[in-house]
Design an enzyme around this catalytic site. Structure first.
Site, PDB file in Angstrom:
ATOM      1  N   ARG A  15       0.809  -1.217   0.000  1.00  0.00           N
ATOM      2  CA  ARG A  15       0.000   0.000   0.000  1.00  0.00           C
ATOM      3  C   ARG A  15       0.854   1.284   0.000  1.00  0.00           C
ATOM      4  O   ARG A  15       0.332   2.380  -0.181  1.00  0.00           O
ATOM      5  CB  ARG A  15      -0.969  -0.018   1.192  1.00  0.00           C
ATOM      6  N   GLY A  80       2.399 -14.249   4.966  1.00  0.00           N
ATOM      7  CA  GLY A  80       1.561 -13.811   6.075  1.00  0.00           C
ATOM      8  C   GLY A  80       2.316 -13.732   7.385  1.00  0.00           C
ATOM      9  O   GLY A  80       3.394 -14.326   7.544  1.00  0.00           O
ATOM     10  N   GLY A 142      -8.349  -5.828  11.785  1.00  0.00           N
ATOM     11  CA  GLY A 142      -8.940  -7.093  12.210  1.00  0.00           C
ATOM     12  C   GLY A 142      -9.893  -6.818  13.370  1.00  0.00           C
ATOM     13  O   GLY A 142      -9.583  -6.035  14.267  1.00  0.00           O
ATOM     14  N   TYR A 368      33.714  30.621  -0.769  1.00  0.00           N
ATOM     15  CA  TYR A 368      33.853  29.185  -0.591  1.00  0.00           C
ATOM     16  C   TYR A 368      35.187  28.918   0.084  1.00  0.00           C
ATOM     17  O   TYR A 368      36.253  29.240  -0.470  1.00  0.00           O
ATOM     18  CB  TYR A 368      33.793  28.409  -1.927  1.00  0.00           C
ATOM     19  N   ALA A 425      42.918  42.812  -2.803  1.00  0.00           N
ATOM     20  CA  ALA A 425      41.699  42.372  -3.496  1.00  0.00           C
ATOM     21  C   ALA A 425      42.034  41.885  -4.902  1.00  0.00           C
ATOM     22  O   ALA A 425      42.922  42.405  -5.564  1.00  0.00           O
ATOM     23  CB  ALA A 425      40.708  43.522  -3.564  1.00  0.00           C
ATOM     24  N   ARG A 442      48.108  40.301  -8.676  1.00  0.00           N
ATOM     25  CA  ARG A 442      47.238  40.678  -9.790  1.00  0.00           C
ATOM     26  C   ARG A 442      48.030  41.593 -10.718  1.00  0.00           C
ATOM     27  O   ARG A 442      49.034  42.181 -10.332  1.00  0.00           O
ATOM     28  CB  ARG A 442      45.996  41.398  -9.268  1.00  0.00           C
TER      29      ARG A 442
HETATM   30  C1  UD1 Z   1      -2.607  -6.479  10.833  1.00  0.00           C
HETATM   31  C2  UD1 Z   1      -3.501  -7.521  11.520  1.00  0.00           C
HETATM   32  C3  UD1 Z   1      -4.851  -6.854  11.832  1.00  0.00           C
HETATM   33  C4  UD1 Z   1      -4.622  -5.627  12.699  1.00  0.00           C
HETATM   34  C5  UD1 Z   1      -3.618  -4.651  12.035  1.00  0.00           C
HETATM   35  C6  UD1 Z   1      -3.236  -3.578  13.030  1.00  0.00           C
HETATM   36  C7  UD1 Z   1      -2.858  -9.718  10.637  1.00  0.00           C
HETATM   37  C8  UD1 Z   1      -3.238 -10.840   9.724  1.00  0.00           C
HETATM   38  N1  UD1 Z   1      -3.682  -8.656  10.660  1.00  0.00           N
HETATM   39  O1  UD1 Z   1      -3.221  -6.118   9.597  1.00  0.00           O
HETATM   40  O2  UD1 Z   1      -5.675  -7.779  12.513  1.00  0.00           O
HETATM   41  O3  UD1 Z   1      -5.855  -4.980  12.922  1.00  0.00           O
HETATM   42  O4  UD1 Z   1      -2.401  -5.334  11.683  1.00  0.00           O
HETATM   43  O5  UD1 Z   1      -2.381  -2.611  12.481  1.00  0.00           O
HETATM   44  O6  UD1 Z   1      -1.856  -9.795  11.310  1.00  0.00           O
HETATM   45  N2  UD1 Z   1       4.374  -9.157   7.838  1.00  0.00           N
HETATM   46  C9  UD1 Z   1       5.426 -10.038   7.754  1.00  0.00           C
HETATM   47  N3  UD1 Z   1       5.360 -11.061   6.862  1.00  0.00           N
HETATM   48  C10 UD1 Z   1       4.283 -11.259   6.065  1.00  0.00           C
HETATM   49  C11 UD1 Z   1       3.202 -10.357   6.162  1.00  0.00           C
HETATM   50  C12 UD1 Z   1       3.276  -9.320   7.054  1.00  0.00           C
HETATM   51  O7  UD1 Z   1       6.427  -9.898   8.464  1.00  0.00           O
HETATM   52  O8  UD1 Z   1       4.302 -12.224   5.287  1.00  0.00           O
HETATM   53  C13 UD1 Z   1       4.467  -8.047   8.806  1.00  0.00           C
HETATM   54  C14 UD1 Z   1       4.433  -6.675   8.149  1.00  0.00           C
HETATM   55  O9  UD1 Z   1       5.744  -6.242   7.827  1.00  0.00           O
HETATM   56  C15 UD1 Z   1       3.799  -5.817   9.236  1.00  0.00           C
HETATM   57  C16 UD1 Z   1       2.946  -6.789  10.024  1.00  0.00           C
HETATM   58  O10 UD1 Z   1       3.355  -8.104   9.650  1.00  0.00           O
HETATM   59  O11 UD1 Z   1       4.745  -5.241  10.112  1.00  0.00           O
HETATM   60  C17 UD1 Z   1       1.467  -6.622   9.752  1.00  0.00           C
HETATM   61  O12 UD1 Z   1       1.218  -6.750   8.355  1.00  0.00           O
HETATM   62  P1  UD1 Z   1       0.263  -5.749   7.619  1.00  0.00           P
HETATM   63  O13 UD1 Z   1       0.197  -6.161   6.180  1.00  0.00           O
HETATM   64  O14 UD1 Z   1       0.602  -4.362   7.919  1.00  0.00           O
HETATM   65  O15 UD1 Z   1      -1.128  -6.161   8.312  1.00  0.00           O
HETATM   66  P2  UD1 Z   1      -2.449  -5.325   8.417  1.00  0.00           P
HETATM   67  O16 UD1 Z   1      -3.242  -5.515   7.188  1.00  0.00           O
HETATM   68  O17 UD1 Z   1      -2.150  -3.941   8.829  1.00  0.00           O
HETATM   69 CA    CA Z   2      -0.306  -2.782   9.301  1.00  0.00          CA
END
Ligand code: UD1
Ligand code: CA
Length: 459
Positions: A15, A80, A142, A368, A425, A442
């Protein structure tokens, strides 16, 4: 009870709509400090036995940011947040203790809030405690799903919400304290059977509830503290909040900030009492500023040490040490280890690079000066230039105590201008000038009587 901390920082951050493939969202800076570093700094005082950062997308840029304070674990493919935590199993699985999991994109959460979550976890005798907020506009977060008795039974992600769940205003802030053993046990059972096709960390919550483990919440009243940064609008909102928080702290410690909205001060900057910050200043990095200064309007100051009672007007200083009672600017640019003693007067379109300026020296207009020593009370006239670079090497110019350098002179380095000497100068100085000497480098002027009219074709 041992505490462990895991920071999720492997996600792409789609995003943010960046065209670059080499930077992760968590490396985007706020006030010069990368997003994930805000989380690290807030977690540090909690004294976790292990602080682990999970990196992945754009990991080459995230790694140097986190590795000073954290153990680094890679999530090579981003399947995830649940999948991310699975990568930590070799380090933590089976250990007794409490594990806090934080997102790398919530820079406003303070140490106090993290501590509050631990306190609620312990007071409730919970196996899992979720940080929550109740929002007017919960879209995107969430949702906390409770049963008729009010027990948490699930977190439903936005993409999986039906009409009923969409209405729930209590949301997951993305920070949790887990019983460590139960966490890694539950992670064996989560699946990708959801709208995003990812391993949701939040599916662990349902597994805890089904197993009869106690799940509690810790509600944070102020969403300004729990907001996640997912896009560049939220980045700007987070920055505005952090900026206001930092500025307020300085003001309460005795610094005057005339216009907080246009004043950007980095989190590691130190400023002494009775210093006045005029509008439009950026003060960044490891800068330390003493007492009673007037800074700005419109100054950029990065990694500088500044004494007291200086007046720094509309200037750009980077890696500069400034003593006391100096008059700097307007439009003075100094960099690369320049040191300025006291009672100097420097400004009006001058650039100083790697210069030692002794006390009382003056350079008021259009110079400078690079790779040089400017002696005590030396006076540098308008338009003086040190030719410090011969195309191959940088060379040093030394200007003695009390020397007077006439306007528009070029000092071709390496060269030494003696004490109490004078450079006429318009000179081009290629040889050393002895103490007390006057140097004329000069050509002599010739006047041709009556010739102007002819040359100007007025005859
Ligand atoms: C997440 C939560 C949501 C919560 C929100 C709060 C989950 C599934 N959802 O959503 O419930 O309300 O945060 O801000 O957790 N990340 C990884 N590896 C991955 C995917 C993500 O390390 O494969 C990390 C991202 O870098 C980030 C964090 O997990 O720091 C959360 O991911 P993000 O995509 O921001 O989740 P949200 O949609 O904000
Ligand atoms: Ca987030």
């Amino acid at each position: 009870m041992d505490r462990y901390a895991i920071i999720l920082a492997a996600g792409k951050g789609s995003r943010m709509k960046s065209r670059r493939e080499d930077i992760s969202k968590v490396s985007f800076p706020i006030l010069g400090r990368p997003l994930v570093k805000w989380i690290i700094e807030a977690l540090k005082p909690l004294g976790a036995k292990r602080l682990i950062a999970i990196i992945g997308f754009g990991g080459a840029t995230s790694k140097p940011i986190v590795e000073e304070d954290c153990e680094v674990v890679w999530q090579r493919e981003q399947k995830g947040a649940g999948h991310a935590v699975m990568q930590v199993a070799p380090l933590l699985e089976g250990k007794e203790g409490q594990t806090i999991i934080c997102c790398g994109d919530t820079p406003l959460i303070t140490t106090d809030l993290y501590q509050g979550l631990f306190d609620a976890h312990e007071a409730g005798g919970n196996s899992l405690t979720i940080m929550t907020s109740v929002l007017e506009e919960p879209h995107g977060y969430g949702r906390i799903v409770r049963d008729a008795k009010g027990n948490v039974i699930q977190i439903r992600e936005q993409k999986d919400c039906d009409e009923e769940a969409e209405k729930i205003r209590e949301v997951n802030a993305g920070v949790y304290v887990f019983d460590n053993k139960e966490l890694f046990e539950a992670l064996h059972h989560i699946t990708t059977n959801n709208a995003a096709g990812e391993y949701y960390l939040t599916d662990v919550i349902e597994l805890f509830a089904k197993k009869g483990l106690k799940v509690g919440t810790f509600e944070v009243a102020d969403i300004d503290e729990t907001m996640g940064v997912n896009d560049r609008y939220q980045l700007s909102v987070a920055e505005a909040n952090l900026k206001a928080r930092i500025n307020r702290e300085h003001m309460l410690r005795g610094v005057t900030i005339e216009d907080s909205d246009s004043t950007f001060i980095g989190p590691d900057v130190v400023i002494g009492a009775d210093t006045i910050i005029r509008p439009g200043c950026y003060i960044m990095g490891e800068t330390v500023i003493g007492e009673g200064n007037i800074i700005g309007p419109n100054s950029y100051i990065e990694n500088c040490v500044i004494g007291s009672e200086n007046h720094i007007l509309s200037s750009w200083l980077n890696d500069v040490v400034v003593g006391d009672d100096n008059q700097i600017g307007p439009y003075f640019h100094a960099r690369c280890g320049t040191t300025i003693a006291s009672h100097t007067s420097l400004g009006n379109f001058c650039e100083f690079k790697n210069v030692r300026v002794d006390s009382g020296a003056k350079a008021h207009h259009l110079s400078y000066i690079g790779d040089a020593i400017v002696g005590e009370d030396a006076n540098i006239g308008c338009g003086v230039i040190t030719a410090n670079f011969d195309g191959v090497n940088k060379n040093i110019t030394t200007i003695g105590k009390g020397a007077f350098i006439g306007c528009d002179s070029v000092l071709v380095a390496p060269v030494e201008i003696g004490k109490e000497s004078l450079v006429a100068a318009g000179s081009v100085i290629t040889e050393n000038v002895p103490d007390g000497a006057a140097a004329f480098g000069r050509s002599r002027q010739t006047n041709k009587p009556g010739t102007a009219k002819r040359l100007l074709k007025k005859d």
